[in-house]
Scaffold this motif. Sequence first.
Motif, short mmCIF file in Angstrom:
data_model
loop_
_atom_site.label_atom_id
_atom_site.label_comp_id
_atom_site.label_asym_id
_atom_site.label_seq_id
_atom_site.Cartn_x
_atom_site.Cartn_y
_atom_site.Cartn_z
N GLU A 1 7.75 -14.10 8.01
CA GLU A 1 8.97 -14.30 8.24
C GLU A 1 9.73 -13.78 6.91
N ILE A 2 8.88 -13.55 5.76
CA ILE A 2 9.72 -13.07 4.69
C ILE A 2 9.72 -11.64 4.71
N ALA A 3 10.80 -10.88 4.56
CA ALA A 3 10.76 -9.25 4.61
C ALA A 3 9.89 -8.75 3.87
N ALA A 4 9.60 -9.01 2.52
CA ALA A 4 8.85 -8.25 1.51
C ALA A 4 7.40 -8.27 2.22
N PHE A 5 7.00 -9.71 2.69
CA PHE A 5 5.50 -9.66 2.99
C PHE A 5 5.23 -9.04 4.49
N ALA A 6 6.38 -8.91 5.36
CA ALA A 6 6.13 -8.19 6.33
C ALA A 6 6.07 -6.74 6.37
N ALA A 7 6.92 -6.41 5.35
CA ALA A 7 6.61 -4.62 4.84
C ALA A 7 5.15 -4.44 4.43
N ARG A 8 4.67 -5.35 3.33
CA ARG A 8 3.34 -5.48 3.09
C ARG A 8 2.50 -5.30 3.88
N ALA A 9 2.46 -6.19 5.15
CA ALA A 9 1.59 -6.28 6.21
C ALA A 9 1.59 -5.18 7.17
N ARG A 10 2.97 -4.53 7.31
CA ARG A 10 2.93 -3.37 8.02
C ARG A 10 2.38 -2.06 7.25
N ALA A 11 2.58 -2.07 5.93
CA ALA A 11 1.77 -0.98 5.34
C ALA A 11 0.29 -1.29 5.15
N LEU B 1 -5.46 1.63 9.95
CA LEU B 1 -5.64 2.59 10.79
C LEU B 1 -5.87 3.94 10.32
N CYS B 2 -5.46 4.28 9.30
CA CYS B 2 -5.70 5.58 8.42
C CYS B 2 -7.31 5.41 8.01
N ALA B 3 -7.89 4.25 7.53
CA ALA B 3 -9.14 4.11 7.19
C ALA B 3 -10.02 4.01 8.30
N LEU B 4 -9.55 3.79 9.30
CA LEU B 4 -10.22 3.51 10.61
C LEU B 4 -10.54 4.93 11.01
N VAL B 5 -9.41 6.03 10.89
CA VAL B 5 -9.53 7.33 11.12
C VAL B 5 -10.83 7.98 10.33
N VAL C 1 0.72 -1.18 0.01
CA VAL C 1 0.08 0.08 0.04
C VAL C 1 0.81 1.25 0.04
N PRO C 2 0.70 2.07 -1.04
CA PRO C 2 1.73 3.18 -0.88
C PRO C 2 1.52 4.37 0.12
N VAL C 3 2.38 4.82 0.66
CA VAL C 3 2.11 5.81 1.69
C VAL C 3 1.44 6.96 1.13
N LEU C 4 1.23 7.35 -0.14
CA LEU C 4 0.35 8.54 -0.82
C LEU C 4 -1.15 7.90 -0.55
N ALA C 5 -1.53 6.72 -0.48
CA ALA C 5 -2.87 6.28 -0.23
C ALA C 5 -3.17 6.66 1.12
N ASP C 6 -2.39 6.38 2.11
CA ASP C 6 -2.72 6.81 3.63
C ASP C 6 -2.84 8.13 3.60
N VAL D 1 -3.82 10.55 1.49
CA VAL D 1 -4.99 10.98 0.97
C VAL D 1 -6.06 10.53 1.69
N VAL D 2 -6.15 9.42 2.37
CA VAL D 2 -7.26 9.22 3.19
C VAL D 2 -7.16 10.03 4.43
N LEU D 3 -6.11 10.46 4.80
CA LEU D 3 -5.97 11.42 6.05
C LEU D 3 -6.38 12.70 5.76
N VAL D 4 -6.07 13.03 4.44
CA VAL D 4 -6.41 14.47 4.14
C VAL D 4 -7.99 14.68 3.90
N ILE D 5 -8.68 13.55 3.26
CA ILE D 5 -10.13 13.53 3.29
C ILE D 5 -10.66 13.65 4.66
#
Length: 156
Positions: free
Chosen positions: A108-118, A124-128, A37-42, A44-48
Motif C-alpha cells: 500500500e506504500i507507493a515506494a515499496f510497491a515500486a520496489r516490489a515491481r522492480a 522474470l529477467c533472471a528466469l529468462v 532494483v535498477p533497470v540496468l541490472a535487468d 545486463v542480465v538480458l544481454v548475458i
Amino acid sequence: MQPVRISRLLALALAVALGGWAVLLVLAPQGIRPGPVPVLADAVVLVIAAGTLVAGLRVRSYLRGRRPGLDPVVAARTAVLAQAAALTGALLVGWYSAQVLVTVGDLEIAAFAARARAAGAAVLCALVLGVVGVVVERWCRIDSPHDDEPGDGQPA
C-alpha cells in the motif's frame, strides 16, 4: 562436466529465496531495506542471456551440420557459459524473489510497491537467463555416435 539438473536449480533458487527473505526480515526492523532494483541490472542480465543464446545457436548449427569448422574449445566454453548462466539465473531468481517477499506486506506504500515491481521484473529477467542457460547447455550435449556398435563393452 555433468549437465545441471532442473531440480538442483529449483532447490538453489528456493534456498536463496528463503535465506535472503530471512536475512531481510531480520534487517527490516533496523531500517535496512533493499533499494529498488535498477533497470540496468535487468538489461545486463538480458544481454548475458542473449549472448549465451547466440553462442548456443552457433554450436547447435555446427552439430546439425550447417556450420562447418567450429573450434571444439569454443563449443566447450559455450557449454560452461550455459551452465554458469543457468546457475546464476537460479541464484538471482532466489535473491530477487526474497526482495519481492519482504516488500509484499507493504504494497500500500507507493515506494515499496515500486520496489516490489522492480524486483518482480528482475525475477522474470533472471528466469529468462536460467532457462536460456539450461536450453543452451542441452544444445551443447554431444552423444557418442559409437554407443551402439559392438566392441564398446556392449553385447552384439
